[in-house]
Design a protein around this motif. Structure first.
Motif: not given
Length: 477
Positions: A442-460
């Motif tokens: 897998a490769t990184s595709r992007c840091m998205p602008f238009n997705l409303d998805i909440k990720i409950q984490s502050d860590n990589c």
């Protein structure tokens, strides 16, 4: 018409399915040199429509078309080190002409930043000469090791826009504007939903300050980059000593952008919408929107008469159509229309004409409709709109349902191995990206602008370092 060969199903082997449909659908033939293809009328017709629509959009915001040379002198390419390092493995070199060695190597353009840089420096003197917003529709060559028709070929067609501006703000505004134009076009005309975002430092364009991208999901859930817009800052203008006198009458380096889409969009269209019967072309981009099929015309003259009348009716409304007058059987004619992806077909036979109707068949759902001859035009317009919307909505649903949150590396690997996209918090370390790719594909595709998805984490998810960066990873083409 040639005999139609059996198509491998998507479930059985998606890669083989792709090859089967583009060859049976008369989209391309392999060129005489490895990694090259011949665009047949259908694929070039789609590309021509892409070009015409996008070119109109470009000109609406002040883009002017130009055409620069194919060959880049080695001395010119070496002026931007990061740029040449990014393309070095793919450069094709001209070293002799007529059996005589050249005193300097020339490279066939893989892209034209350096050519535009050299050109721009002689075009401006003061801020009054800016901005320069240029684009060219050309072919480029990159010596790819692994090739796949439309997706990754050594020679391909594209548009490449190159601009310079007097201020950073103006250049960055245009970079975003071009991404928005690409997004609107791909979604509205190709019926392909995309995720807009910024590339990570590892994946950005060689020589850019940052890169924006639109990423699409194919039916096998692999990602495909469908367009990019790069903010170049002063990287190229400093390398090429491009200067202008600003409003304070001081010399300054202008700010650059570049942006492009290519014939990769054809691959995206095929793999987003195609099925086991062949390709499906969205009506808004289809060279032929309606196939008119004559059935048993030799036995009943009314068939050809009505076919011609309907064709003329559609022509008058600028709805492109073709009449199949061949003596092939009904099954072959239907299959031939389907494999070529024509959005809608109208079948005309004596039995239907006895009832003053014709049969409409949608390519996307294969639903049949008995339509009164008097209502043909209205129904054609309605169904073409319905097909366009349905193709987009199906692809949008697939995209939404196939992006999964990963909170740790085990979850990440499970998501990727299941064929989905993983959205996660990631610190952005380039070395870690290489490790992840080597381990999972897998490769990184992007840091998205238009997705409303909440990720409950502050860590990589991988390093466990604190980060606020949200990144999508996926296997890709």
């Amino acid at each position: 018409m040639k005999k139609l060969e059996k198509i491998t199903t998507q479930e059985e082997n998606f890669a083989k399915w792709y090859t089967d449909v583009i060859q049976n659908g008369d989209l391309m033939a392999y060129g005489s040199s490895k990694g090259s293809i011949i665009f047949k009328p259908l694929s070039f017709g789609i590309w021509d429509n892409i070009r015409l629509i996008l070119d109109k959009e470009f000109k609406r915001i002040g883009v002017k078309n130009v055409n620069l040379p194919l060959l880049i002198p080695e001395s010119l390419l070496n002026k931007e080190k990061n740029h040449i390092d990014g393309f070095n493995p793919e450069l094709a070199t001209v070293t002799e002409v007529g059996g005589k060695k050249l005193t300097e190597k020339f490279f066939i353009r893989p892209t034209s930043e350096v050519l535009f840089g050299d050109f721009f420096k002689n075009e401006i003197e003061s801020y009054n000469d800016l901005p320069l917003i240029y684009n060219q529709w050309v072919n480029v060559l990159r010596w790819e090791k692994t090739t796949n028709p439309f997706l990754r070929t050594r020679e391909f067609l594209w548009q490449e826009g190159h601009t310079i501006h007097s201020t950073q703000e103006e250049a960055e505004t245009l970079t975003k504007k071009m991404l928005d134009i690409y997004t609107s076009f791909v979604e509205e005309y190709l019926a392909i939903p995309v995720v807009k975002g910024q590339k990570t430092e590892h994946e950005k364009f060689a020589g850019a300050t940052y890169t924006y991208t639109i990423e699409a999901m194919m039916k096998d859930k692999k990602a495909l980059q469908t367009g990019t817009s790069h903010y170049l800052g002063q990287n190229f203008t400093k390398a090429f000593n491009i200067t202008f006198k600003n409003k304070e009458n001081k010399l300054e380096n202008p700010y650059g952008t570049s942006w492009g889409v290519s014939t990769r969009l054809l691959g995206a269209l095929i793999m987003t919408h195609g099925d086991d019967r062949g390709i499906i072309i969205p009506p808004k981009i289809a060279p032929t929107k309606v196939d008119i099929i004559e059935l048993f015309a030799a036995k009943d003259s009314r068939v050809s008469e009505v076919a011609s009348q309907i064709s003329m009716l559609l022509d008058n409304e600028f709805i492109s159509n073709e009449i199949d007058k061949s003596n092939k059987n009904a099954g072959f004619k239907a299959a031939n229309s389907e494999i070529h992806g024509t959005p809608l077909r109208i079948e005309i036979g004596p039995r239907d004409l006895d009832n003053d109707v014709v049969t409409f068949v949608r390519r996307d759902t294969l639903e049949k409709h008995q339509v009164p001859i008097s209502n043909v035009l209205q129904m054609t317009k309605k169904l073409l709109d319905d097909i366009q919307n349905n193709l987009f909505n199906q692809a949008k649903l697939r995209l939404i349902n196939s992006i999964k949150i990963a909170y740790n590396y085990d979850e990440f690997k499970q998501i990727i191995n299941s064929g989905y996209w993983a959205i996660t918090k990631f610190c952005g370390d380039s070395i870690l990206e290489d490790e992840i790719k080597k381990d999972t594909g897998a490769t990184s595709r992007c840091m998205p602008f238009n997705l409303d998805i909440k990720i409950q984490s502050d860590n990589c998810f991988y390093s466990n370092k604190k980060t606020d960066k949200i990144v999508i990873f996926a296997k890709s083409y």
